[in-house]
Write a protein that holds these residues in place. Structure first.
Motif: not given
Length: 557
Positions: A277-287
């Motif tokens: 979940x943390x990885x998905x959220x981080x990538x979502x913000x980055x993109x």
């Protein structure tokens, strides 16, 4: 849209200092400056993912890009070295790029996936701007931005397009191209921007026409790579460059049908789900073109927020995934008494309070709730049982009742719910009591079909769907791919349901299948146009076939 020349970017001169959070910068006027040594190391175009703008207010907006000369690199780093790079940016008052009004330098850092989020402010309200980036000798494509009207102005109206559900494998993103050609002032994406599945795990009825790279997304590298694959699509890039976007997620940005801290299959131990979940959220913000208020904090990320468009409209953007109670009886269509437990919530208590307070305080002509899953009741049983989809608001009827009652008690002038998720166009009236045929209409719901998810789909008689007979408040259905374009004025909101005949081949033209109007102070929808069917038309499926189809869509293949 005309493109600014590389020379026109260079001769204006750019400078400024990166400020705030990593990868973020504020507007910084100043004289020209040279590129950093790191930027000169770039040996191929880093702007392969295009540009984007988002979250406008009356004085500015966010502009975004991400450096990725090799976007599908397996480590998720996009082919970038693990060190910061200077990225110069400029905002123009004219499309030709002769009148720069804001400029500066942002630092693209590896810990943010070499993404750049620049919060530009101090601009004039209610007008178009254009923007561009430069890294080393490479110049990005040009994007169009727009500021909201002055808070005390209605402005000249708003063309708002909204879309959802773009499974890369199921078709070409032609609908995004057609959306861009409609020249919206604002684009709302309601979730399932990407899909997490590995190659050919989730197949369209006619077979997949292209393929995901890599396995199912679970790590930060996986999610970065999947975002990059989607953003390399030229039709999606065109839609991002055409107008500011407002984005909220649904489930597939992380995991099918996740709910709060619970993965899709809680019966299977998944100790790594918080990290996923943390990885998905981080990538979502980055993109995504999001402001610093949405920077993830561990396994949490605030996406619910409010965008004001002068006095004309307020968009209340909801997150119906991160804070919800787990589905009461599993996913799909169920007769589920547990769903009615009053304490169950699809928004969580804090977001519900935020929304109700915002509705009480609103003085806008139109209050638009941008959210993910079907809001109105969709009972699939013609008898006394109530068989509904537990992944939607039907799985949380007390939560739905509190929010609906909240806007009624607040005297909200024109509440309209904008919805995605279900891979079909729908339109209907909203009620306080769906079981009472005489219950008054208290709002409207407009539901967009998918960009590609589900494959080509099919046309049919929009009044013959079996759900409409059981649910008389539902007024329209169409199972083709597409999006919705709304034209919001002081006196009315007009919604064009755009469809494409196919997405299995690129380049189809879009057309309006139906048009509905919501008049000021008149709750509910009125149909003003319906395109005649082009024979032959496939028979409308029986209601048990519809339930089976939806259950397949809501379960992991």
């Amino acid at each position: 849209m005309s493109q600014l020349s590389r020379r026109s970017f260079l001769v204006t001169g750019l400078a400024g200092a990166a400020a705030g959070l990593p990868s973020a910068a504020r507007a910084a006027p100043g004289p020209g400056g040279g590129a950093s040594p790191a930027s000169r190391e770039l040996r191929s175009d880093p702007f392969t993912l295009g540009v984007a703008c988002g979250d406008p207010d009356s004085g500015g907006f966010v502009i975004w890009t991400r450096l990725a000369p090799r976007p599908l690199a397996e480590d998720g780093a996009g082919g970038m070295p693990a060190r910061p790079f200077a990225v110069r940016w400029q905002v123009y008052a004219d499309e030709a790029g002769r009148r720069p009004v804001r400029q500066g330098v942002a630092i693209a850092r590896p810990e943010r996936g070499h993404s750049v989020h620049v919060e530009v402010d101090g601009l004039a309200s209610g007008r178009d701007y254009w923007y561009r980036f430069r890294a080393g000798r490479y110049v990005s494509p040009t994007g169009r931005a727009r500021t909201a009207p002055h808070p005390l102005s209605y402005g000249s109206g708003l063309v708002l397009a909204f879309a959802s559900c773009a499974q890369y494998e199921h078709g070409h993103f032609t609908a995004y191209r057609r959306l861009a050609e409609d020249h919206p002032g604002l684009v709302l994406h309601l979730g399932d921007y990407l899909y997490e599945y590995g190659r050919d795990v989730y197949t369209a009825p006619g077979g997949n026409v292209r393929h995901h790279e890599g396995p199912e997304t679970e790590t930060l590298a996986d999610y970065r790579r999947r975002h990059a694959q989607y953003k390399t699509d030229p039709d999606l890039q065109a839609a991002h460059a055409a107008a500011p976007w407002l984005v909220v997620w649904d489930d597939h940005e992380l995991d099918n049908n996740w709910a709060g801290e619970v993965p899709e299959k809680p019966e299977t131990p998944q100790p790594g789900f918080p990290a996923r979940r943390e990885a998905a959220f981080r990538a979502y913000y980055e993109n995504m073109p999001l402001r610093r208020g949405s920077v993830p904090r561990g396994a949490g990320m605030r996406l619910y927020r409010r965008i004001r468009w002068g006095r004309l409209a307020v968009l209340h953007l909801l997150d119906t995934r991160q804070y919800r109670s787990d589905q009461g009886c599993g996913d799909g269509y169920r007769d589920c008494p547990e769903a009615a437990v009053p304490s169950r919530s699809i928004t969580g208590a804090e977001q519900e309070r935020w929304l109700l307070e915002g509705l009480r305080r609103s003085r806008a002509r139109w209050d638009l709730l941008g959210q993910q899953v079907f809001f109105a009741q969709r009972d699939s049983d013609a008898g006394p049982a109530k068989v509904t989809n537990q992944d939607t608001w039907d799985g949380y009827p007390a939560s739905r009742r509190r929010i609906t009652q909240g806007w009624v008690d607040a005297g909200v002038r024109n509440p309209v719910v904008l919805t995605g998720d279900v891979h079909a166009h729908w339109a209907g009236d909203l009620k306080l009591d769906y079981d009472d045929p005489a219950s008054r209409t208290v709002g409207s719901e407009l539901v967009t079909s998918s960009i590609t998810s589900g494959g080509d789909g099919r046309d049919s008689d929009p009044a013959a769907h079996p759900f409409l007979a059981v649910n008389p408040h539902l007024r329209f259905h169409n199972d083709q791919r597409g999006y919705v374009v709304t034209r919001i004025e002081r006196e009315r909101l007009t919604a064009d349901f755009k469809v494409l005949p196919q997405v299995s081949r690129a380049g189809a033209e879009a057309y309006t299948r139906a048009r509905f109007v919501v008049e000021d102070r008149v709750p509910g929808i009125q149909q003003t146009y319906l395109r005649p069917l082009d024979p032959p038309v496939a028979a409308t499926p029986a209601i048990d076939q519809v339930r089976e189809t939806v259950d397949r869509e809501t379960r992991r293949p």
